[in-house]
Design an enzyme around this catalytic site. Sequence first.
Site, short mmCIF file in Angstrom:
data_model
loop_
_atom_site.label_atom_id
_atom_site.label_comp_id
_atom_site.label_asym_id
_atom_site.label_seq_id
_atom_site.Cartn_x
_atom_site.Cartn_y
_atom_site.Cartn_z
N ALA A 12 0.84 -1.21 0.00
CA ALA A 12 0.00 0.00 0.00
C ALA A 12 0.87 1.25 0.00
CB ALA A 12 -0.94 -0.01 1.20
N GLY A 13 1.89 1.23 -0.87
CA GLY A 13 2.70 2.44 -1.07
C GLY A 13 2.05 3.28 -2.15
N ASN A 38 -0.92 -5.39 2.95
CA ASN A 38 0.22 -4.54 3.32
C ASN A 38 0.75 -4.98 4.67
OD1 ASN A 38 1.77 -2.12 2.48
ND2 ASN A 38 1.06 -1.30 4.44
N VAL A 82 3.96 -10.29 2.82
CA VAL A 82 3.99 -11.22 1.68
C VAL A 82 5.35 -11.91 1.66
CG1 VAL A 82 3.89 -11.39 -0.84
CG2 VAL A 82 2.51 -9.66 0.35
N GLU A 171 19.42 14.45 0.91
CA GLU A 171 18.23 14.99 1.61
C GLU A 171 18.33 14.72 3.11
OE1 GLU A 171 14.70 13.59 -0.56
OE2 GLU A 171 14.74 15.53 -1.56
N LYS A 377 9.13 21.59 -3.29
CA LYS A 377 9.17 20.24 -2.70
C LYS A 377 7.93 20.01 -1.84
CE LYS A 377 11.20 16.32 -2.19
NZ LYS A 377 11.67 15.74 -1.02
P1 FAD Z 1 6.62 2.24 -1.49
O1 FAD Z 1 5.98 3.56 -1.55
O2 FAD Z 1 7.93 2.13 -0.79
O3 FAD Z 1 5.57 1.23 -0.83
C1 FAD Z 1 5.79 -0.14 -0.65
C2 FAD Z 1 4.73 -0.66 0.31
O4 FAD Z 1 4.79 -2.07 0.37
C3 FAD Z 1 4.91 -0.18 1.76
O5 FAD Z 1 3.67 0.16 2.31
C4 FAD Z 1 5.51 -1.38 2.47
O6 FAD Z 1 5.21 -1.43 3.85
C5 FAD Z 1 4.84 -2.52 1.72
N1 FAD Z 1 5.60 -3.77 1.75
C6 FAD Z 1 6.92 -3.92 1.48
N2 FAD Z 1 7.26 -5.23 1.54
C7 FAD Z 1 6.13 -5.91 1.85
C8 FAD Z 1 5.84 -7.28 2.05
N3 FAD Z 1 6.77 -8.21 1.91
N4 FAD Z 1 4.58 -7.61 2.38
C9 FAD Z 1 3.60 -6.67 2.52
N5 FAD Z 1 3.82 -5.35 2.33
C10 FAD Z 1 5.07 -4.98 1.99
N6 FAD Z 1 10.65 9.89 -5.23
C11 FAD Z 1 10.15 11.03 -5.76
O7 FAD Z 1 9.52 10.98 -6.83
N7 FAD Z 1 10.30 12.25 -5.14
C12 FAD Z 1 10.94 12.36 -3.95
O8 FAD Z 1 11.07 13.47 -3.41
C13 FAD Z 1 11.46 11.17 -3.33
N8 FAD Z 1 12.06 11.25 -2.13
C14 FAD Z 1 12.49 10.10 -1.52
C15 FAD Z 1 13.06 10.20 -0.26
C16 FAD Z 1 13.51 9.05 0.38
C17 FAD Z 1 14.12 9.17 1.76
C18 FAD Z 1 13.41 7.79 -0.27
C19 FAD Z 1 13.91 6.53 0.43
C20 FAD Z 1 12.86 7.68 -1.53
C21 FAD Z 1 12.39 8.84 -2.17
N9 FAD Z 1 11.80 8.79 -3.45
C22 FAD Z 1 11.30 9.93 -4.02
C23 FAD Z 1 11.62 7.50 -4.13
C24 FAD Z 1 10.21 6.98 -3.86
O9 FAD Z 1 9.93 7.03 -2.48
C25 FAD Z 1 9.99 5.56 -4.36
O10 FAD Z 1 10.30 5.51 -5.74
C26 FAD Z 1 8.53 5.16 -4.12
O11 FAD Z 1 8.30 5.04 -2.73
C27 FAD Z 1 8.18 3.84 -4.79
O12 FAD Z 1 6.82 3.58 -4.55
P2 FAD Z 1 6.30 2.10 -4.37
O13 FAD Z 1 4.82 2.17 -4.34
O14 FAD Z 1 6.94 1.20 -5.35
O15 FAD Z 1 6.86 1.63 -2.94
P1 NAD Z 2 21.15 6.10 -5.33
O1 NAD Z 2 21.51 4.79 -5.93
O2 NAD Z 2 20.54 7.11 -6.19
O3 NAD Z 2 22.45 6.77 -4.67
C1 NAD Z 2 23.38 6.01 -3.94
C2 NAD Z 2 24.72 6.72 -3.89
O4 NAD Z 2 25.60 5.93 -3.11
C3 NAD Z 2 25.37 6.87 -5.26
O5 NAD Z 2 25.76 8.21 -5.45
C4 NAD Z 2 26.55 5.90 -5.21
O6 NAD Z 2 27.66 6.34 -5.97
C5 NAD Z 2 26.87 5.88 -3.72
N1 NAD Z 2 27.59 4.67 -3.33
C6 NAD Z 2 27.28 3.38 -3.67
N2 NAD Z 2 28.21 2.54 -3.15
C7 NAD Z 2 29.09 3.29 -2.47
C8 NAD Z 2 30.26 2.99 -1.69
N3 NAD Z 2 30.71 1.75 -1.53
N4 NAD Z 2 30.92 4.02 -1.12
C9 NAD Z 2 30.48 5.30 -1.23
N5 NAD Z 2 29.38 5.63 -1.96
C10 NAD Z 2 28.70 4.65 -2.55
O7 NAD Z 2 20.21 5.73 -4.07
P2 NAD Z 2 19.19 6.66 -3.25
O8 NAD Z 2 19.76 8.00 -3.02
O9 NAD Z 2 18.76 5.85 -2.09
O10 NAD Z 2 17.97 6.81 -4.25
C11 NAD Z 2 17.18 5.66 -4.58
C12 NAD Z 2 16.09 6.04 -5.56
O11 NAD Z 2 15.11 6.86 -4.92
C13 NAD Z 2 16.62 6.82 -6.74
O12 NAD Z 2 16.09 6.27 -7.90
C14 NAD Z 2 16.11 8.21 -6.56
O13 NAD Z 2 15.72 8.78 -7.81
C15 NAD Z 2 14.92 8.05 -5.65
N6 NAD Z 2 14.87 9.20 -4.72
C16 NAD Z 2 14.41 10.38 -5.23
C17 NAD Z 2 14.37 11.50 -4.41
C18 NAD Z 2 13.84 12.80 -4.97
O14 NAD Z 2 13.33 12.81 -6.09
N7 NAD Z 2 13.93 13.91 -4.25
C19 NAD Z 2 14.82 11.42 -3.08
C20 NAD Z 2 15.30 10.20 -2.60
C21 NAD Z 2 15.32 9.10 -3.45
#
Ligand code: FAD
Ligand code: NAD
Length: 403
Positions: A12-13, A38, A82, A171, A377
Amino acid sequence: MYHKPKIVVLGAGYAGLKTVRDLTKALSPDEADIVLINKHNYHYETTWLHEVAAGTINPNQARFMISDVVNPSRVRLIYDTVEKVNKEDQRVILENGEITYDYLVIATGFETNTFGIKGMEENSLSIVDINSSRLIREHIELKFAKYSAGEITDESALTILVGGAGFTGIEFVGELAEKVPQLCKKYDIDLKKTRIINVEAMPSILPMFEKDLVEYAMKSLEDRGIEFRLGAAINECTKDSFIIGENNEEIKAGTIVWTGGVTGSSVLTESGFEIERGKVMVNSDLRAPNHDNIFVLGDCAWVMDPQADRPFPPTAQAALQHGEVCARNIKALLHDEPLENFHFVDRGTVASLGVTDGIGNILDGTKLTGKAAATMKKVVDNRSLFKLGGTRILLKKGKVRPF
Ligand code: FAD
Ligand code: NAD
């Protein structure tokens, strides 16, 4: 005898919840049964987890009850984990039971990938869900409290090491730059004794942004005390240090957070799907290859960008759009109509650098920095909340913090 089709959605993401919400609008209760499974009884905003981890927002702000946005009398809600999918007999195996399906949507998101770095899995914390993020916040505060109480005398307890300077790492350190001074005030600690160090293997942070935006972000964070170690790969993680670079330099810390990479949910591998770099490369209609009744969405899927000849980046923005198309395609399957292909509408990318700062590229390529980016943002964050929870959840949980 008529068999009412059963649609089972896993996760439920962004992708899973959007699919379910749209399905309930698109289909009448007579057309199909819908089941949402979920791990928890709440949805969390994954994109806010760096704030939960730093402690700049309350964990409850980043989550809401699923039953508040999905009618339990219309959708069967199962809160369980799951384990895998048996595709042969169309059955999902849960920790505490199992369920059959006619149509399946896999949207269980991402897991941390430590790439086999020695000690990383055992010794570091990571930002994956509410619980893991809350643990980081509590861990940091406990270190500060213990140092203040004289239970720890080593100043390195006040150092926070962050591995990886992608979006999540940057971030997160941006939020820490706001939080650590507050903790110092709370625990009567001299700010000069604290360190926040971000270690990155590549020569630059945030390689997806243009040089001027990267320079802006680096300067903004360095001005607020963040130290960067660029071009320094982490070779090992011990219980209180990173071993980095060619000379195996050791940096000690009280808190170690790995933000160096993610991979698709392990449900995919457990279920025997063909995996490419941790995810399923889906067809353009978001179905798994050779499985006409299984959709794979969000961070579990690679969706090819035909223009760039590579997959779209996995983001919440894309996951929400996957959910919309998946719901329409399931309806099309039920109605024997042609399925549509996924076309990503890119509304831009913004990275926050704390509460009042950020960088971004939006819509037509307009560059944003500072408060404009931070405001954007918050608009993006609130938009996703509205899409998943409607006005009520937006009013309850939305971001309205003044600068
Ligand atoms: P999720 O939103 O992660 O949801 C997965 C769901 O599945 C959760 O509810 C979880 O509890 C559930 N689940 C997992 N495993 C199981 C299981 N085995 N059984 C039952 N339920 C389960 N993207 C952007 O576009 N803009 C941003 O600003 C941005 N910021 C981010 C900041 C952070 C810190 C992180 C970590 C990621 C960010 N991302 C951002 C990336 C974005 O969050 C992911 O791409 C997005 O969450 C993917 O959506 P999803 O529905 O695939 O998974
Ligand atoms: P990422 O893979 O984008 O970044 C990981 C970073 O860790 C890379 O720069 C890589 O070079 C570094 N790294 C890997 N191995 C290393 C090592 N051994 N030593 C030092 N550095 C190392 O992962 P993320 O930041 O968790 O992002 C995951 C996904 O979530 C991405 O696709 C991103 O687009 C998305 N996301 C988006 C936002 C946003 O849009 N604001 C915010 C957070 C995450």
